[in-house]
Design a protein around this motif. Sequence first.
Motif, short mmCIF file in Angstrom:
data_model
loop_
_atom_site.label_atom_id
_atom_site.label_comp_id
_atom_site.label_asym_id
_atom_site.label_seq_id
_atom_site.Cartn_x
_atom_site.Cartn_y
_atom_site.Cartn_z
N GLY A 208 0.80 -1.22 0.00
CA GLY A 208 0.00 0.00 0.00
C GLY A 208 0.83 1.27 0.00
N LEU A 209 2.11 1.17 0.31
CA LEU A 209 2.99 2.34 0.35
C LEU A 209 3.75 2.57 -0.95
CD1 LEU A 209 4.47 1.79 3.93
CD2 LEU A 209 2.77 3.51 3.27
N LEU A 210 3.59 1.67 -1.92
CA LEU A 210 4.39 1.73 -3.13
C LEU A 210 4.23 3.06 -3.87
CD1 LEU A 210 6.27 0.40 -5.18
CD2 LEU A 210 4.25 -0.66 -6.24
N GLY A 211 3.01 3.54 -4.04
CA GLY A 211 2.80 4.79 -4.76
C GLY A 211 3.47 5.97 -4.08
N ALA A 212 3.34 6.06 -2.77
CA ALA A 212 3.97 7.15 -2.03
C ALA A 212 5.49 7.08 -2.11
CB ALA A 212 3.51 7.13 -0.57
N VAL A 213 6.02 5.87 -2.08
CA VAL A 213 7.48 5.70 -2.19
C VAL A 213 7.97 6.20 -3.54
CG1 VAL A 213 9.32 3.97 -2.37
CG2 VAL A 213 7.63 3.81 -0.54
N ARG A 214 7.28 5.87 -4.59
CA ARG A 214 7.69 6.32 -5.93
C ARG A 214 7.66 7.83 -6.05
NH1 ARG A 214 4.48 1.65 -9.44
NH2 ARG A 214 6.20 0.15 -9.49
N ARG A 215 6.67 8.45 -5.44
CA ARG A 215 6.59 9.91 -5.50
C ARG A 215 7.74 10.56 -4.73
NH1 ARG A 215 1.06 8.57 -5.09
NH2 ARG A 215 1.08 8.81 -2.82
N LEU A 216 8.12 10.01 -3.61
CA LEU A 216 9.22 10.57 -2.83
C LEU A 216 10.56 10.40 -3.53
CD1 LEU A 216 8.29 9.52 0.83
CD2 LEU A 216 8.33 11.83 -0.11
N ILE A 217 10.76 9.27 -4.17
CA ILE A 217 12.02 9.01 -4.84
C ILE A 217 12.20 9.91 -6.06
CG2 ILE A 217 13.32 7.29 -6.19
CD1 ILE A 217 12.21 5.17 -4.30
N GLY A 218 11.13 10.10 -6.82
CA GLY A 218 11.23 10.93 -8.01
C GLY A 218 11.95 10.23 -9.14
N PRO A 219 12.58 11.00 -10.05
CA PRO A 219 13.15 10.41 -11.27
C PRO A 219 14.48 9.71 -11.08
CG PRO A 219 13.53 12.77 -11.25
CD PRO A 219 12.67 12.48 -10.05
N ASN A 220 15.16 9.91 -9.95
CA ASN A 220 16.49 9.33 -9.76
C ASN A 220 16.46 8.01 -9.01
OD1 ASN A 220 17.77 11.43 -11.09
ND2 ASN A 220 17.94 12.65 -9.23
N GLY A 221 15.53 7.16 -9.37
CA GLY A 221 15.43 5.86 -8.72
C GLY A 221 14.15 5.18 -9.12
#
Length: 271
Positions: A208-221
């Motif tokens: 359930g946290l996957l979407g939020a993690v992707r937003r925090l990481i941004g384009p460099n990961g």
Amino acid sequence: MQRARGTGRLSVKSNGAHSRIDRLYQEGCARIRLPRVPRGAPLEAVMINTAGGLTGGDRMDWQFETGPGARLSLTTQACEKTYKAQGEDPAAVAVRLTLATDSSVAWLPQETILFDQALLRRTIDVEMAQSSRLLLVEPLLFGRLAMNEAVVCGSFRDRWRIRVDGQLLHAEDASFGPDIHAQLQLGAIAAGNLAMTTVVMIAPEAEGLLGAVRRLIGPNGGASFVSPPHGKTGKLLARIAAADSYELRKRLGPLIRLLNADGGMPKVWTT
């Protein structure tokens, strides 16, 4: 030449809503300190290498165990620096985590810094119960950009194995060297960046946290979730690359606070 040797072991038990020391052992240059935390928070343990860093031939062995229902947060007092090795014998670091039922461990060391001509071998082995929770964060720096340090050559080999109820859920082997500078320029590895981190979370709420993690990481990961068969707990895997430690921490801080809602950031990261 004299070499550093250190062994640190800590087991934690649950006492109702609180986690307490069960057994503590430290030998050589390894020390474990336990700062005060708010009531009901996970027990926080700070690993210290009193040798002040690692070089060829040094050995560090860390073992941590949580009993049923216990909660533990692990970090380091400072970045672990790995210096130029004399000869071909690498520094070696072994980490073993054992999680009993309904327990949790957050492995949150500060950055491992590799200097030019450093030799390092590291293993991380985790044995966890199906109902336990694991957050594992490992940041890595190749020199310090602010100090104009360049890592041209050396060797770093990293081996991780995570098992849930005896079944292998995560395995990875990373190898850098001998021409580390050339490797870091490759787009598939670091694209010229000098800082990187790997994050693994194994917990029921991870998907359930996957979407939020992707937003925090941004384009460099990037981040992904792997769901195992039979409805068992899956893993969230994320990787981040950044130009230096400062840029890495700008993403890593919010990410740790998101994934480690129970304990947040270790105190020593901000002091």
